[in-house]
Enzyme design. Structure first.
Site, short mmCIF file in Angstrom:
data_model
loop_
_atom_site.label_atom_id
_atom_site.label_comp_id
_atom_site.label_asym_id
_atom_site.label_seq_id
_atom_site.Cartn_x
_atom_site.Cartn_y
_atom_site.Cartn_z
N ARG A 55 35.14 62.12 43.15
CA ARG A 55 34.06 62.51 42.06
C ARG A 55 33.41 61.02 41.39
NH1 ARG A 55 34.15 67.05 38.71
NH2 ARG A 55 36.50 67.44 38.74
N LYS A 70 40.55 28.30 25.80
CA LYS A 70 41.14 28.82 26.66
C LYS A 70 42.51 28.20 26.80
CE LYS A 70 41.86 27.47 30.68
NZ LYS A 70 41.87 26.97 31.72
N TYR A 83 38.78 20.34 34.26
CA TYR A 83 38.66 20.72 35.67
C TYR A 83 38.20 19.62 36.44
CZ TYR A 83 38.05 23.79 39.76
OH TYR A 83 38.10 24.15 40.93
#
Ligand code: UD1
Ligand code: CA
Length: 447
Positions: free
Chosen positions: A18, A334, A370
């Site tokens: 459901r 972060k 990065y």
């Protein structure tokens, strides 16, 4: 509490059709964590010796999620969902050699309280069922009691009118002596209206053997199960309402509690102040006296006493803010440790960084962490001054009491007390601005 050992069996093999979802039902999130995490957290309050989750639909995904939530939990696979009794049978091999009480919980029933579970396991009967007086008994299993003894549980589908009139219902939570449960589960049949192996039949079987069975009751709200997205949303609202009340009762100030969202494991210290529209993802601790200003999103981070965060700050996993740190608007942090007294006021990204005490990070600073393949660290010393709009191309170090010039692209380490400058030298051309403007206006006039 009981002095007996406890083993937890969490049933989580059902599809949850459901929900109309590709995701197994127990992985839908409530309070920032998968539903099954709530049952595991409640069960953990019993300090269980073993934790077994019975998985079926999406068992791989369920297994992975469970491993994160509780690394010590084991998975029992139930390939076909032949009923709650069959589900518990799949857990029996993992209960080999265990003596004590087995507590069965449902992965889709998140609100069972620690006090309720403690009452359940400390009850002396051989089989103890958690029941509740249902406002609308609907299709719940009915508890047939005589005095303080539980005779049997009758599933709705198998019940006659008189039994259906009983309002005392089965929550599905059960505690039973391990040896007895092993024996009785092995003897369950499926000759019933659903053609399923009902766990609930162990009550009748236990009584036939002269063993005792009893009911412990709880508030209906605790037994609420999730079957649809509407129920999930209602459960989220109920969860948040409860957490907000708890926070207020524990001495947290909130300007507008209805706009603050918590996760299951959010910890906020006394006298912390939370502004409007703050969202806490999983894994956040905020110490006493810290202030989170409006419109912040925090996840997997720690904010120490006296720190101020926001407005409009995003703290991501691994952000560690020391005492009296100030992090301001449009700053994202972060996997970075900020020592005591660091200031990061505006428009900055710090990722994979370490910043020493009382260092000031100028507006628009970015750790370029990065390179498209790997992540690299930026280490900044104590009492340093990072000029506005500094790009720190990691891996790179800036020393104690060092500075970087505004607009610098720092690609080489800056030693202690040095100034790092990495930008083009300015040239100034007298009168040139005026001549350019005149030329532009003249061109526009002709057109
Ligand atoms: C069950 C109880 C019922 C009780 C109700 C409370 C039985 C026979 N009936 O009914 O008395 O009032 O819960 O909500 O136990 N599951 C498995 N494998 C299976 C079947 C179920 O893991 O083969 C899991 C489901 O994922 C779910 C839980 O067990 O988390 C309960 O199953 P569900 O089908 O919802 O039981 P009900 O028929 O509602
Ligand atoms: Ca159900």
């Amino acid at each position: 509490m009981t002095d007996q050992a406890v083993a937890l069996v969490v049933l989580a093999a059902g599809q949850g059709s459901r929900m109309l979802s590709d995701l197994p039902k127990v992985l839908h999130r409530l309070g920032g964590v998968p539903l099954v995490g709530h049952a595991l957290a409640a069960g953990r309050s019993l300090d269980p010796e073993r934790v077994i989750v019975v998985a079926g639909h999406g068992a791989d995904a369920v297994g992975k999620a469970v491993a994160k939530l509780d690394p010590e939990a084991q998975i029992a696979l139930q390939e076909q969902q032949l009923g709650t009794g069959h589900a518990v049978a799949q857990a029996l091999p993992l209960l080999d050699g265990f003596e004590g009480k087995v507590v069965v919980l449902y992965g889709d029933t998140p609100f069972i309280g620690a006090d309720t579970l403690a009452a359940l396991v400390s009850h002396p009967a051989d089989v103890v069922v958690l029941g509740f007086e249902a406002a609308d008994p609907g299709r719940y299993g009915r508890l047939v009691v005589r005095g303080d003894k539980l005779d049997r549980i009758v599933e709705y589908k198998d019940a006659d009118e008189a039994t259906r009139a009983i309002a005392l219902c089965n929550s599905g939570v059960m505690a039973a002596d391990a040896g007895l449960l092993r024996d009785l589960v092995g003897r369950l049949g499926n000759e019933n209206a659903a053609g399923e192996y009902y766990l609930t039949d162990v009550v009748g079987l236990a009584r036939q053997e002269g063993r005792s069975a009893a009911v412990v009751t709880c508030d209906e709200a605790e037994t609420l199960g999730i079957n649809t997205r509407t129920e999930l949303a209602a459960a989220e609202a109920a969860f948040q309402a409860r957490r907000r009340d708890e926070m207020l009762e524990n001495g947290v100030t909130m300007a507008d509690p209805a706009t603050v969202w918590f996760s299951l494991d959010t910890f906020i210290g006394r006298d912390a102040i939370l502004g409007q529209n703050v969202v806490f993802g999983p894994g956040v601790t905020v110490e006493s006296g810290a202030e989170i200003l409006p419109f912040c999103h925090l996840e997997g981070c720690h904010v120490s006493a006296g720190a101020t965060v926001g407005p409009f700050t995003r703290l991501r996993p691994g952000a560690e803010l020391g005492g009296d740190v100030h992090v301001g608007n449009f700053v994202e942090i972060k996997n970075s440790v900020l020592a005591e007294g660091v200031k990061v006021g505006h428009l900055t990204y710090l990722g994979d960084a370490e910043v020493g005490e009382r260092t000031n990070i100028g507006a628009g600073t970015v750790t370029c962490n990065y390179d498209g393949v790997g992540k690299h660290r930026t280490v900044i010393g104590a009492e340093a001054f990072i000029g506005s709009d500094t790009m720190l191309v990691a891996p790179v170090k800036v020393g104690n009491r060092a500075m970087t010039g505004s607009g610098s692209v720092i690609t080489q380490d800056v030693p202690d007390e040095a100034l790092g400058l990495g930008r083009a030298r300015q040239v100034t051309k007298a009168g040139l601005a005026k001549r350019i403007m005149q030329a532009l206006r003249a061109a526009k006039g002709k057109a």
